[in-house]
Structure formats: C-alpha cells, structure tokens
Design an enzyme around this catalytic site. Sequence first.
Site, mmCIF file in Angstrom:
data_model
loop_
_atom_site.group_PDB
_atom_site.id
_atom_site.type_symbol
_atom_site.label_atom_id
_atom_site.label_comp_id
_atom_site.label_asym_id
_atom_site.label_seq_id
_atom_site.Cartn_x
_atom_site.Cartn_y
_atom_site.Cartn_z
ATOM 1 N N GLY B 17 0.786 -1.428 -0.045
ATOM 2 C CA GLY B 17 0.812 0.207 0.104
ATOM 3 C C GLY B 17 0.960 0.903 0.101
ATOM 4 C CB ALA B 18 0.315 5.251 -0.326
ATOM 5 C CB SER B 45 1.067 -8.715 -3.051
ATOM 6 O OG SER B 45 -0.154 -7.308 -3.233
ATOM 7 C CB CYS B 139 -4.211 11.625 8.040
ATOM 8 S SG CYS B 139 -4.828 11.735 7.283
ATOM 9 C CD GLN B 166 -9.002 15.161 5.807
ATOM 10 O OE1 GLN B 166 -9.617 15.419 6.555
ATOM 11 N NE2 GLN B 166 -8.590 14.101 5.738
ATOM 12 C CB SER B 169 -1.851 10.137 -0.037
ATOM 13 O OG SER B 169 -2.072 11.773 0.986
ATOM 14 C CG HIS B 252 -4.168 15.913 5.024
ATOM 15 N ND1 HIS B 252 -4.592 15.413 3.540
ATOM 16 C CD2 HIS B 252 -4.784 14.873 5.457
ATOM 17 C CE1 HIS B 252 -4.886 13.625 3.426
ATOM 18 N NE2 HIS B 252 -5.351 13.751 5.138
ATOM 19 C CD GLN B 327 -3.094 10.605 4.287
ATOM 20 O OE1 GLN B 327 -1.956 10.015 2.563
ATOM 21 N NE2 GLN B 327 -2.848 10.036 5.372
#
Lengths: 344, 344
Positions: B17-18, B45, B139, B166, B169, B252, B327
């Site tokens: 993930g990010a 994955s 966040c 926001q 992401s 953000h 963020q």
Amino acid sequence: MALQENAPSLAVVGVTGAVGQEFLSVLSDRDFPYRSIKMLASKRSAGKQLTFQDRNYTIEELTEDSFDGVDIALFSAGGSISKHFGPVAMEKGSVVVDNSSAFRMEEGIPLVIPEVNPEAMEGIKVGTGKGALIANPNCSTIICLMAATPLHKHAKVIRMVVSTYQAASGAGAAAMEELELQTREVMEGKPPTCNIFKQQYAFNLFSHNAPILSNGYNEEEMKLVKETRKIWNDMNVKVTATCIRVPVMRAHAESVNLQFEKPIDEYTAKDILKSSPGVVVIDDPASNHFPTPLEVSNKDDVAVGRICRDVSQDGYKGLDMFVCGDQIRKGAALNAIQIAEMLL
Amino acid sequence: MALQENAPSLAVVGVTGAVGQEFLSVLSDRDFPYRSIKMLASKRSAGKQLTFQDRNYTIEELTEDSFDGVDIALFSAGGSISKHFGPVAMEKGSVVVDNSSAFRMEEGIPLVIPEVNPEAMEGIKVGTGKGALIANPNCSTIICLMAATPLHKHAKVIRMVVSTYQAASGAGAAAMEELELQTREVMEGKPPTCNIFKQQYAFNLFSHNAPILSNGYNEEEMKLVKETRKIWNDMNVKVTATCIRVPVMRAHAESVNLQFEKPIDEYTAKDILKSSPGVVVIDDPASNHFPTPLEVSNKDDVAVGRICRDVSQDGYKGLDMFVCGDQIRKGAALNAIQIAEMLL
C-alpha cells in the site's frame, strides 16, 4: 425578446472579462429588458465584434463619454477602472452596479445582496437623471451570507469562523486558463507556467493571493469580516476568515462555523434554509450527497449542506455548515443583475 | 547500514500500500536498525518480489503464523486486518504500531505523536516477550496537533475549529491514481472514471467520504474531535471539524481557529512554533509565502503559517493558522516509525 422601447439603456463595462461575459449570459437567461446595450472594454479590445441575442455589437473603448444616455451601467473591470469611471457615469445620471471593491465600504454606498438586504438600495431609481452607485459584495461574502443570513434572522449570529475553498475564476478568465495549462504541463512532467499566480496551482492550493494587511489577514479575508457587518448592519458581529485558493474552476466552497445568540437546532436550520430564496439544501447523509463546486457550477442557487449542531459549543447555540456557490454567477454577475432588476 | 545483528526484527503489514511503501522509505531514510524484516501483504500480492536496501524480498501472505519472532510489527492494511491480526501479533510478543483506527480510542492503548505525548507509551519495550499495541493517530489529527500542541502547552487551547483540505493519498494509492486518471479524462472531455469515489474529484472537492454518524459529523471529523482529547489527555477541550477532500496528491492542509484560556499573541506563537521539533514556520507576508501541500510533499516537517491574532475574539485569546503536512509521511508512516524508534 428583451429588446424593448421603454426599457432602460445598458452599458457593460469590462465586457470581455469572465464576469463581463457572464453579465451577458445572465441578462439573456433572465430576459432582462433593455432598449440598447453598450459593450465597453479597454482600448485593446475596442473594435472587436460580439454577438448578443442575435445582434452584432462592436466593442467600444471605455471613455469619459461612454455613459451619455446610459441608465444602468454594469461594471466589472477592476477597482481602478471603477474608481475613475464610476463617478463619471454617476455624473451622467447612470445608476452604476459595481462589481469591484472600490466603493463597497464607502459610507452612503449601498452594498447589496438582493435576497439579504434589498432595503439598503431603497429610493434609487433609473431614468431620473440622478446617478447612483450600488456595490456588489465580494464573491465569498455573497456565497457565505446567502446561507448564513436566513439563520441570522432567526437566531442572530454573534460569531462566524469561515474557511474558504476558492476557485480560479475569482482571479479572472486568465487564471482559469492558467490552471488548465498548468494541469496539462504537470501531467506531462513539465514545469508549470506561472504568470497569474507565483506558484504551482495544479494539484496544489495556497493562501489567497490578495495582499496581506498589517493585522496578518489578507484583503480577501477582511472583505468577509467588514462586508458582513455592513450588509447585516450589525457592527458587533464577529467574523474571522481564512481564504484559500483551490484548483477548482468556477465555484467557491466555504466551511462556516456559526455561533448564535438564541438557540437553533439543525432541523430548524435545514427547514429555514429549504425555504430561503436562492438557496438549495443538499444534505443527504445516507448517500453522502452534499454540495460540491462542480454541482453548483453554472447554477444560480447557493447550495448548503453538512448542517450539524456544533459539538464544540454548549446547548443549541452553534452550527457547522458547508456552502458552495458559482463564483462568476451568484458571486458576481447574477447578484449584480438581480440588483439591476430591483431598479426596474 | 541498518541491518544489524542485535537490532529488532521487523514486519511490515500491508507493504504494497501507499503507507506500506512509505514505511520502507522512512526506515531507509532514518537508517532504522533491524536484524530482519518480513514483507507481509494479502494473498493477492504474496510471492511478488521487492527490493529494499539492496536486498531482495519475497512478499509473504499475512497469516496467524507471520509474527513468530517479530519484535516490531508496523501495520497499515486497514481496520479489519488490524482488528484481527493486531492481537495475534501481540500474543506472539510483538509490539504493534498500528496505523488503522481500530484500536485508537480503546482504553489502555496509547495513541501517540512522539513530539506531543511520548509519555503515553512509557514502559512499552521490545524483546521482552510481552506484546503491546500503540496506535498511530489519524493523519488530520497528527498534522493539526503538531502545530496546535506547542501553543496548547503555552496558553491552553479551550476550543478549536478545524476545516481540512485533504489529499487523495488518505484514501490510498488507488485514489491517487484515480485523481490522475480523472484529470486526464476531464481534460480530454471524457466522463471521469469513478471507482474509488462516487463522483468527479478532478477540479472538484467534496465532503470527506467517511461514513456520516448520527450527530451529522463524519467519522473523519469525529476522529479529530476524540483523538485530540485522548492525545492531550484533556476531556474538556472542545473541537469541531469539517473534513473536505481536495484534488491534491499527498499532503493535507488545515485551517485552524484556536481559542485559548490564557493570553497569547501572534509573535509569541510564531516563536514557540519556530522552536518546536518537527514544525517549520513558513509565514512571509512580504512575498506571500505560506505553507502549501506541494511544498511539504515528501517532507518530514509540518509547516505552519498565516499565524494571525483572530479579529473575532477579544483580547489575546484567539489565533488563526494554516497548517500543511505530508499525509503519507508525518500523517502516517513517519509518525509510526518515530514511535518504533522510541522503542529502541
């Protein structure tokens, strides 16, 4: 057909700008009656052709002689043009509806949102030979007060904290083009062209580019503070604002936190707003449907949603809401033409 | 070289993930010492290859056996994964640093911003065989409190009104891709693909897509309200928030209005913030240079500017400020790894 013998003669000052063009659309949409219309702009645009309601017009250069026989002059060509030519037009007997900030806070000049304070322009008439000037409030003020005023009339707002999400259009047509150009450039991995704004606007946001005053607020923010007091005729209402530009084309959004003198709950607030002219309530938690700039673009009504009782205030004295309105339309051209309609 | 014999063994849950990817960047940037690292993700994955600090890793499927011998487990795979596998890891003696909201408000679970309330995780150690879980705040809360806490410590915040701007992401890597795709589509005049969000995001903004609660607030907003109270250990602080998604990639912004118990002026506030770790003051009215999401992207520090004495509050008891923070970094991965660093 809006072209009528006994209707007023009009002039549009700044006809080539984003708001000037919108003046024409709104005049047309609302079937505004007129016997003639002068299309005025700077020397640079003079001589160009323009079609309006199936007639061809040649854009004329704005000069001191432009206002002979003009009943209503709609100005949107910036503060310095208004400052110079507003009084010239008044001298010639025109009623000026001015979209700039030049005269807004001047004593004796009505600052009007027709749904909010029509009484402020009482007694002003066209065709009497007596010129006058009515100021159109700033776009953020109009959009905010369209939603806040009906609640203010019910429960008296004593303090308002506003954060804005302002569109490119507030800085004119060139700014909208720059946002589009920059977006293209950024997507292609190129450095963004920064002519209108000093920094990247695409996929970014920044503090409104109006000059910063000695108290740390920028001019855009202080317009919201001061214009609210004048429009509500309430020198005690407390307002603070943070104005931010976001990469959106033509509609502003505002997050508004309200503190009231008298109790009001969210259901009453929604009912009041639902029956307020020029306001539409979009507030559907079930489908997560609330106002967005895109949904109000090219629309007349200001949309309000996310109406909640503020958990940070005791009892029933606080509300949060989210407001969106088309900056060019209700934030500028439409409001000005509604003012002109009240002159008829 | 961060690979060390006596250092803790790590696991990254949600590595594709990010935030998972950012965990790896931050571990690398900060030279975080470890003796081994497990790359964990969903079955989908599992088996894929990944290079980290010049070594190849095979992504493993997250199972109940994944945490054998793991000292520190960094979780960012959503609330339901944390809810299930967080206790499993603790059972195995791992210290979990959880980026989800699953345990944040649970009594006994420390909710930590290392610059703000490191004392909340006192006594938690790795390698003792005794598992533990530390929650990473949301966040928006982290970014807001990085700026608000130093002022709170000086003059005690009694009320805070927050409006957020926001980034994509916050909804993950797929949301960032959708914003880019939509922008391309809209520029080409095509209808935008709406898989992640139900509506057009490019050149638009909307109320945060978190579920709306019975009080009219959405979950994202109530996180700011409740997490602030827990982190400050102050059940009386009043907070309201309006959370809005704007078409920005990964940082953000927040407009924050503060009401204090004790007097504080804007100069003192700036001085306090300038000497606060993890905070950078960008506040230059002369050049109109203030924090932007773009300027803080990929940066560790939270930027604060537009620090003004609030004209809507009497005396020296109110301030406005504008805060921006990455963020994915300080809003998620960096904060979690700073927590992990305190365990060493």
